[in-house]
Design a protein around this motif. Structure first.
Motif, PDB file in Angstrom:
ATOM      1  N   ALA A 110       1.299   0.071 -14.558  1.00  0.00           N
ATOM      2  CA  ALA A 110       1.857  -1.005 -13.741  1.00  0.00           C
ATOM      3  C   ALA A 110       0.770  -1.871 -13.111  1.00  0.00           C
ATOM      4  CB  ALA A 110       2.756  -0.430 -12.654  1.00  0.00           C
ATOM      5  N   GLY A 111      -0.487  -1.533 -13.353  1.00  0.00           N
ATOM      6  CA  GLY A 111      -1.576  -2.354 -12.859  1.00  0.00           C
ATOM      7  C   GLY A 111      -2.228  -1.869 -11.583  1.00  0.00           C
ATOM      8  N   ILE A 112      -1.884  -0.674 -11.119  1.00  0.00           N
ATOM      9  CA  ILE A 112      -2.481  -0.135  -9.892  1.00  0.00           C
ATOM     10  C   ILE A 112      -3.826   0.519 -10.226  1.00  0.00           C
ATOM     11  CG2 ILE A 112      -2.185   1.502  -8.000  1.00  0.00           C
ATOM     12  CD1 ILE A 112       0.827   1.198  -8.319  1.00  0.00           C
ATOM     13  N   ASN A 113      -4.839   0.180  -9.453  1.00  0.00           N
ATOM     14  CA  ASN A 113      -6.158   0.796  -9.614  1.00  0.00           C
ATOM     15  C   ASN A 113      -6.122   2.168  -8.938  1.00  0.00           C
ATOM     16  OD1 ASN A 113      -8.895   1.574  -9.462  1.00  0.00           O
ATOM     17  ND2 ASN A 113      -9.552  -0.561  -9.487  1.00  0.00           N
ATOM     18  N   ILE A 114      -5.907   3.216  -9.720  1.00  0.00           N
ATOM     19  CA  ILE A 114      -5.697   4.558  -9.186  1.00  0.00           C
ATOM     20  C   ILE A 114      -6.927   5.041  -8.411  1.00  0.00           C
ATOM     21  CG2 ILE A 114      -5.104   6.936  -9.733  1.00  0.00           C
ATOM     22  CD1 ILE A 114      -2.893   5.020 -10.355  1.00  0.00           C
ATOM     23  N   LYS A 115      -8.101   4.835  -8.960  1.00  0.00           N
ATOM     24  CA  LYS A 115      -9.323   5.336  -8.319  1.00  0.00           C
ATOM     25  C   LYS A 115      -9.559   4.658  -6.978  1.00  0.00           C
ATOM     26  CE  LYS A 115     -11.677   6.667 -12.598  1.00  0.00           C
ATOM     27  NZ  LYS A 115     -12.887   6.495 -13.435  1.00  0.00           N
ATOM     28  N   ARG A 116      -9.437   3.347  -6.956  1.00  0.00           N
ATOM     29  CA  ARG A 116      -9.672   2.641  -5.696  1.00  0.00           C
ATOM     30  C   ARG A 116      -8.634   3.033  -4.645  1.00  0.00           C
ATOM     31  NH1 ARG A 116      -9.465  -3.745  -6.055  1.00  0.00           N
ATOM     32  NH2 ARG A 116      -7.246  -3.242  -6.323  1.00  0.00           N
ATOM     33  N   HIS A 117      -7.400   3.182  -5.076  1.00  0.00           N
ATOM     34  CA  HIS A 117      -6.352   3.544  -4.123  1.00  0.00           C
ATOM     35  C   HIS A 117      -6.586   4.950  -3.571  1.00  0.00           C
ATOM     36  CE1 HIS A 117      -2.395   2.764  -2.348  1.00  0.00           C
ATOM     37  NE2 HIS A 117      -2.175   4.063  -2.501  1.00  0.00           N
ATOM     38  N   THR A 118      -7.042   5.860  -4.405  1.00  0.00           N
ATOM     39  CA  THR A 118      -7.326   7.213  -3.941  1.00  0.00           C
ATOM     40  C   THR A 118      -8.442   7.206  -2.903  1.00  0.00           C
ATOM     41  OG1 THR A 118      -6.618   8.145  -6.062  1.00  0.00           O
ATOM     42  CG2 THR A 118      -8.012   9.523  -4.666  1.00  0.00           C
ATOM     43  N   PHE A 157       0.828  -1.201   0.000  1.00  0.00           N
ATOM     44  CA  PHE A 157       0.000   0.000   0.000  1.00  0.00           C
ATOM     45  C   PHE A 157       0.867   1.258   0.000  1.00  0.00           C
ATOM     46  CE2 PHE A 157      -2.364   3.379   2.111  1.00  0.00           C
ATOM     47  CZ  PHE A 157      -3.576   3.342   1.445  1.00  0.00           C
ATOM     48  N   GLY A 158       1.924   1.268   0.802  1.00  0.00           N
ATOM     49  CA  GLY A 158       2.802   2.430   0.840  1.00  0.00           C
ATOM     50  C   GLY A 158       3.540   2.642  -0.467  1.00  0.00           C
ATOM     51  N   ARG A 159       4.034   1.566  -1.052  1.00  0.00           N
ATOM     52  CA  ARG A 159       4.743   1.697  -2.336  1.00  0.00           C
ATOM     53  C   ARG A 159       3.801   2.182  -3.432  1.00  0.00           C
ATOM     54  NH1 ARG A 159       7.149  -3.042  -0.228  1.00  0.00           N
ATOM     55  NH2 ARG A 159       5.688  -4.386  -1.345  1.00  0.00           N
ATOM     56  N   ARG A 160       2.570   1.693  -3.399  1.00  0.00           N
ATOM     57  CA  ARG A 160       1.595   2.158  -4.390  1.00  0.00           C
ATOM     58  C   ARG A 160       1.251   3.626  -4.184  1.00  0.00           C
ATOM     59  NH1 ARG A 160      -2.658  -2.987  -4.747  1.00  0.00           N
ATOM     60  NH2 ARG A 160      -1.254  -4.373  -5.940  1.00  0.00           N
ATOM     61  N   THR A 161       1.202   4.065  -2.941  1.00  0.00           N
ATOM     62  CA  THR A 161       0.927   5.477  -2.660  1.00  0.00           C
ATOM     63  C   THR A 161       2.015   6.370  -3.254  1.00  0.00           C
ATOM     64  OG1 THR A 161      -0.223   4.897  -0.602  1.00  0.00           O
ATOM     65  CG2 THR A 161       0.544   7.162  -0.833  1.00  0.00           C
ATOM     66  N   LEU A 162       3.270   5.981  -3.066  1.00  0.00           N
ATOM     67  CA  LEU A 162       4.380   6.741  -3.652  1.00  0.00           C
ATOM     68  C   LEU A 162       4.312   6.736  -5.175  1.00  0.00           C
ATOM     69  CD1 LEU A 162       7.203   5.440  -1.299  1.00  0.00           C
ATOM     70  CD2 LEU A 162       6.334   7.777  -1.375  1.00  0.00           C
ATOM     71  N   GLU A 176       0.240   7.955 -14.318  1.00  0.00           N
ATOM     72  CA  GLU A 176       0.119   7.188 -15.560  1.00  0.00           C
ATOM     73  C   GLU A 176       0.982   5.938 -15.508  1.00  0.00           C
ATOM     74  OE1 GLU A 176      -1.225   6.030 -19.249  1.00  0.00           O
ATOM     75  OE2 GLU A 176      -1.984   7.525 -17.825  1.00  0.00           O
ATOM     76  N   ALA A 177       2.198   6.077 -15.009  1.00  0.00           N
ATOM     77  CA  ALA A 177       3.065   4.906 -14.884  1.00  0.00           C
ATOM     78  C   ALA A 177       2.491   3.913 -13.883  1.00  0.00           C
ATOM     79  CB  ALA A 177       4.466   5.335 -14.451  1.00  0.00           C
ATOM     80  N   ALA A 178       1.883   4.431 -12.811  1.00  0.00           N
ATOM     81  CA  ALA A 178       1.260   3.543 -11.829  1.00  0.00           C
ATOM     82  C   ALA A 178       0.087   2.785 -12.445  1.00  0.00           C
ATOM     83  CB  ALA A 178       0.799   4.354 -10.617  1.00  0.00           C
ATOM     84  N   ARG A 179      -0.688   3.477 -13.290  1.00  0.00           N
ATOM     85  CA  ARG A 179      -1.817   2.815 -13.946  1.00  0.00           C
ATOM     86  C   ARG A 179      -1.330   1.723 -14.891  1.00  0.00           C
ATOM     87  NH1 ARG A 179      -4.408   2.793 -18.588  1.00  0.00           N
ATOM     88  NH2 ARG A 179      -2.945   4.306 -19.488  1.00  0.00           N
TER      89      ARG A 179
END
Length: 357
Positions: free
Chosen positions: A241-249, A224-229, A236-239
């Motif tokens: 990489a497979g991270i769900n930006i909306k859910r994480h926000t 969770f912390g690494r995804r936050t960073l 865009e790079a996080a997206r």
């Protein structure tokens, strides 16, 4: 025939001129300066600077107030007052690292404190268990955070506008619930728990320590912390990489809302009241502590240790102002100047980092 076997290698090399020596010395000095700047850009270097700033503020307090400042009771008072905004600042750190901002934290604290001290809630707590007040405050804070996150992520509302709307709505609803009155806490078990001292340390300070420790572990040792960073640094790079930006926000704002619920319990226990006036300007104090702690307002970088040091610096600074009978207006001006200075330093270091090879 000349014998060159006995000629030393140094004899064939020319002596360095004064110009070359000066160039070498200048290069060495530049390298040392670059090394110092590189250290300041690291989290350890920034934290060291914050520790020095905290020491300087403490020295100023001792010089201006003497033994009235430098005693154990005053130190515990500083920690007790700083612990409430400190818990909010831990949650704010995650949101700002993730590229967001929240202006509604003070209003959420007020609403949660009012909700958990209504007659209905306290009567339910007396009939069942005092932890009902705890659950109600945490539920209100978590709910407000979820609303903020959903509006920002799935509603497409920018964080500034969404949280500004929550600020107005939560503060107004708190006034309606409390009818603009201060609600007294009548559940003695609730107050007794938060007034416990463990080895001489107040419970409120221990809660701040526990929340800070959990925040450090989550940010530095979990996915969770690494995804936050990643989300705050490059969405865009996080997206990709497979991270769900909306859910994480949504999760980030829910986490901040939960921290506001904890802070509401702490301020309710400290003042023995629930009021719609609780948490005034908490958004300013929390953002100031986070920015002073080295977290970038643009997101992608920040530390929990830096935020804790920022909270302590402002806590000591406020105490120094009170000890010297300075007005709250002067405190607000000082906070504004410190915030601007911190942001300017961040921008300068960022430009130097981008221009360095």
């Amino acid at each position: 025939m000349t014998d060159t076997a006995g000629v030393s290698p140094s004899a064939s090399q020319p002596e360095p001129t004064s110009d070359s020596k000066s160039v070498e010395e200048a290069a060495a000095r530049a390298g040392q300066q670059q090394g110092g700047l590189a250290l300041l850009r690291t989290s350890a270097g920034r934290n060291l600077g914050l520790v020095l700033a905290l020491v300087l503020v403490c020295i100023a307090g001792f010089v201006t107030s003497g033994s009235q400042f430098a005693n154990l009771d005053n130190a515990l008072t500083i920690l007790r007052l700083a612990s409430v905004i400190g818990v909010v600042s831990i949650g704010m750190t995650f949101v700002i690292i993730g590229g967001g901002i929240d202006l509604s934290v003070g209003a959420i604290v007020a609403l949660a404190s009012v909700w958990c001290t209504t007659l209905a809630t306290q009567r339910m707590a007396e009939d069942t268990h005092w932890t009902m007040m705890v659950f109600s405050a945490l539920a209100v804070g978590l709910g407000c955070g979820l609303v903020n996150g959903l509006l920002i992520s799935y509603g497409g509302v920018v964080p500034f506008i969404a949280t500004l709307a929550m600020l107005a709505a939560a503060r107004g609803y708190a006034e309606i619930l409390a009818q603009r009155r201060t609600q007294l806490v009548s559940v003695s078990e609730f107050l007794d728990f938060f007034r416990i001292d463990v080895l001489g340390v107040p419970m409120l300070v221990l809660i701040f320590v526990v929340v800070s420790a959990i925040g450090w572990v989550v940010l530095n040792r979990t996915t969770f912390g690494r995804r936050t960073l990643a989300v705050g640094g490059n969405p865009e790079a996080a997206r990709l990489a497979g991270i769900n930006i909306k859910r994480h926000t949504v999760m980030l704002y829910a986490l901040l809302g939960l921290c506001c619920g904890i802070a509401a319990l702490m301020i309710t226990a400290r003042t023995t009241t629930g009021a719609s006036t609780h948490g005034l300007l908490y958004e300013l104090d929390a953002i100031a502590a986070v920015v002073i702690g080295g977290t970038l307002l643009s997101g992608g970088r920040g530390t929990i240790v830096g935020t804790v040091l920022g909270v302590l610096i402002f806590g000591v600074l406020n105490n120094v102002f009170v000890q010297n009978d300075l007005s709250s207006s002067a405190q607000a001006v000082a906070k504004g100047v410190i915030i601007v200075a911190a942001v300017l330093l961040q921008q300068r270091f960022a430009r130097q980092s981008s221009s360095s090879p």
